[in-house]
Write an enzyme that holds these catalytic residues in place. Sequence first.
Site, PDB file in Angstrom:
ATOM      1  CG  PHE A   1      43.874  -0.223  87.692  1.00 52.74           C
ATOM      2  CD1 PHE A   1      42.839  -1.109  88.787  1.00 52.74           C
ATOM      3  CD2 PHE A   1      43.557  -1.262  86.436  1.00 52.74           C
ATOM      4  CE1 PHE A   1      41.871  -1.131  88.046  1.00 52.74           C
ATOM      5  CE2 PHE A   1      42.638  -2.111  85.810  1.00 52.74           C
ATOM      6  CZ  PHE A   1      41.942  -2.477  86.803  1.00 52.74           C
ATOM      7  CB  VAL A   2      48.190  -4.065  89.118  1.00 55.21           C
ATOM      8  CG1 VAL A   2      49.426  -2.678  89.588  1.00 55.21           C
ATOM      9  CG2 VAL A   2      46.537  -4.465  90.880  1.00 55.21           C
TER      10      VAL A   2
ATOM     11  CE  LYS B   1      33.350 -13.287  87.593  1.00 59.69           C
ATOM     12  NZ  LYS B   1      33.188 -12.739  85.831  1.00 59.69           N
ATOM     13  N   GLY B   2      37.993 -11.777  91.284  1.00 55.46           N
ATOM     14  CA  GLY B   2      39.876 -11.291  91.910  1.00 55.46           C
ATOM     15  C   GLY B   2      40.602 -12.410  92.738  1.00 55.46           C
TER      16      GLY B   2
ATOM     17  CG  ASP C   1      41.799   0.627  96.104  1.00 53.11           C
ATOM     18  OD1 ASP C   1      42.959   1.773  96.754  1.00 53.11           O
ATOM     19  OD2 ASP C   1      40.864   0.694  95.080  1.00 53.11           O
TER      20      ASP C   1
ATOM     21  CG  ASP D   1      41.292  -9.110  93.938  1.00 50.42           C
ATOM     22  OD1 ASP D   1      41.131  -8.162  95.595  1.00 50.42           O
ATOM     23  OD2 ASP D   1      40.799  -9.338  93.134  1.00 50.42           O
TER      24      ASP D   1
ATOM     25  CG  ASP E   1      38.447  -7.174  86.243  1.00 51.76           C
ATOM     26  OD1 ASP E   1      38.706  -7.494  87.636  1.00 51.76           O
ATOM     27  OD2 ASP E   1      37.191  -7.479  85.703  1.00 51.76           O
TER      28      ASP E   1
ATOM     29  CE  LYS F   1      44.786  -0.073  93.646  1.00 53.23           C
ATOM     30  NZ  LYS F   1      44.552   0.318  92.679  1.00 53.23           N
TER      31      LYS F   1
HETATM   32  P1  5GP Z   1      38.185  -1.763  98.113  1.00 51.11           P
HETATM   33  O1  5GP Z   1      37.375  -2.407  98.631  1.00 51.11           O
HETATM   34  O2  5GP Z   1      39.223  -2.574  99.429  1.00 51.11           O
HETATM   35  O3  5GP Z   1      38.312  -0.755  98.001  1.00 51.11           O
HETATM   36  O4  5GP Z   1      38.075  -2.924  97.087  1.00 51.11           O
HETATM   37  C1  5GP Z   1      38.819  -4.366  96.573  1.00 51.11           C
HETATM   38  C2  5GP Z   1      39.020  -4.153  95.439  1.00 51.11           C
HETATM   39  O5  5GP Z   1      38.752  -3.253  93.982  1.00 51.11           O
HETATM   40  C3  5GP Z   1      39.143  -5.687  95.378  1.00 51.11           C
HETATM   41  O6  5GP Z   1      38.815  -6.889  95.124  1.00 51.11           O
HETATM   42  C4  5GP Z   1      39.423  -5.495  93.354  1.00 51.11           C
HETATM   43  O7  5GP Z   1      37.827  -6.494  92.983  1.00 51.11           O
HETATM   44  C5  5GP Z   1      39.164  -3.651  93.415  1.00 51.11           C
HETATM   45  N1  5GP Z   1      40.242  -3.430  92.737  1.00 51.11           N
HETATM   46  C6  5GP Z   1      41.182  -2.379  93.695  1.00 51.11           C
HETATM   47  N2  5GP Z   1      41.900  -2.101  93.408  1.00 51.11           N
HETATM   48  C7  5GP Z   1      42.321  -2.983  92.164  1.00 51.11           C
HETATM   49  C8  5GP Z   1      43.521  -2.815  91.258  1.00 51.11           C
HETATM   50  O8  5GP Z   1      44.566  -2.130  91.093  1.00 51.11           O
HETATM   51  N3  5GP Z   1      43.421  -3.611  90.227  1.00 51.11           N
HETATM   52  C9  5GP Z   1      42.037  -4.183  90.120  1.00 51.11           C
HETATM   53  N4  5GP Z   1      42.083  -5.532  88.848  1.00 51.11           N
HETATM   54  N5  5GP Z   1      40.914  -4.268  90.651  1.00 51.11           N
HETATM   55  C10 5GP Z   1      41.275  -3.632  92.343  1.00 51.11           C
HETATM   56 MG    MG Z   2      37.270  -7.866  94.119  1.00 53.16          MG
END
Ligand code: 5GP
Ligand code: MG
Length: 178
Positions: free
Chosen positions: A151-152, A42-43, A102, A99, A158, A130
């Site tokens: 973490f944001v 949903k992000g 990471d 969104d 969310d 990030k």
């Molecule tokens: P990745 O696969 O790049 O590690 O993660 C991406 C997903 O992790 C994003 O779609 C999000 O849902 C979640 N995520 C990563 N960092 C944050 C953060 O700082 N805050 C929040 N709310 N979600 C995050």
């Molecule tokens: Mg996500």
Amino acid sequence: MKNDIERVLVDEAVIQKRLDSMAKEIEKDFPEGPVVVIILLKGALVFAADLLRRVPRQLSIECLNVASYHGGLESSGQVDFLDRHFPVVKGMHVLLLDDILDTGRTLAAVAKRLKEEGAIAVHTGVLLAKDKKRAENVQADYVGFEIGDEFVVGYGLDYKGRYRNLPYVGVLKLSAAT
Ligand code: 5GP
Ligand code: MG
């Protein structure tokens, strides 16, 4: 809800202004022809809704639900596709929106699947990235803002399902992270 925010990282007006320029980049880059936008729920919902209304070209919109399992002792994460049907992308240019970038596992896994499903090209866009070393060697083609490794929440992001409707991106107070 506002009382739970330690500090605002990206202010509402700053986000909206940046979306204007991101939309122009996208508009310039995408060739004529069918474009499908894939929104990761949903992000990316809030970001995508504001961004796409600034892109004056024909496109279709699809949403995908994915779950990513991070951490543990494993070095490689797993990304599961939760929808019964995968959108039809064969022969299409795809704009994949999330969104935040990471570890990069989510974007890497979804982009790979889109190519397997026959997408001609996959461009990726995120509101936030990030500043950290990623597990996967992925970069987004369009990045709204580079942020530190913290973490944001807000503007779609969310904590335990809350804060997605904040119009800005902020850092949670420790006391709210319960
Ligand atoms: P990745 O696969 O790049 O590690 O993660 C991406 C997903 O992790 C994003 O779609 C999000 O849902 C979640 N995520 C990563 N960092 C944050 C953060 O700082 N805050 C929040 N709310 N979600 C995050
Ligand atoms: Mg996500």
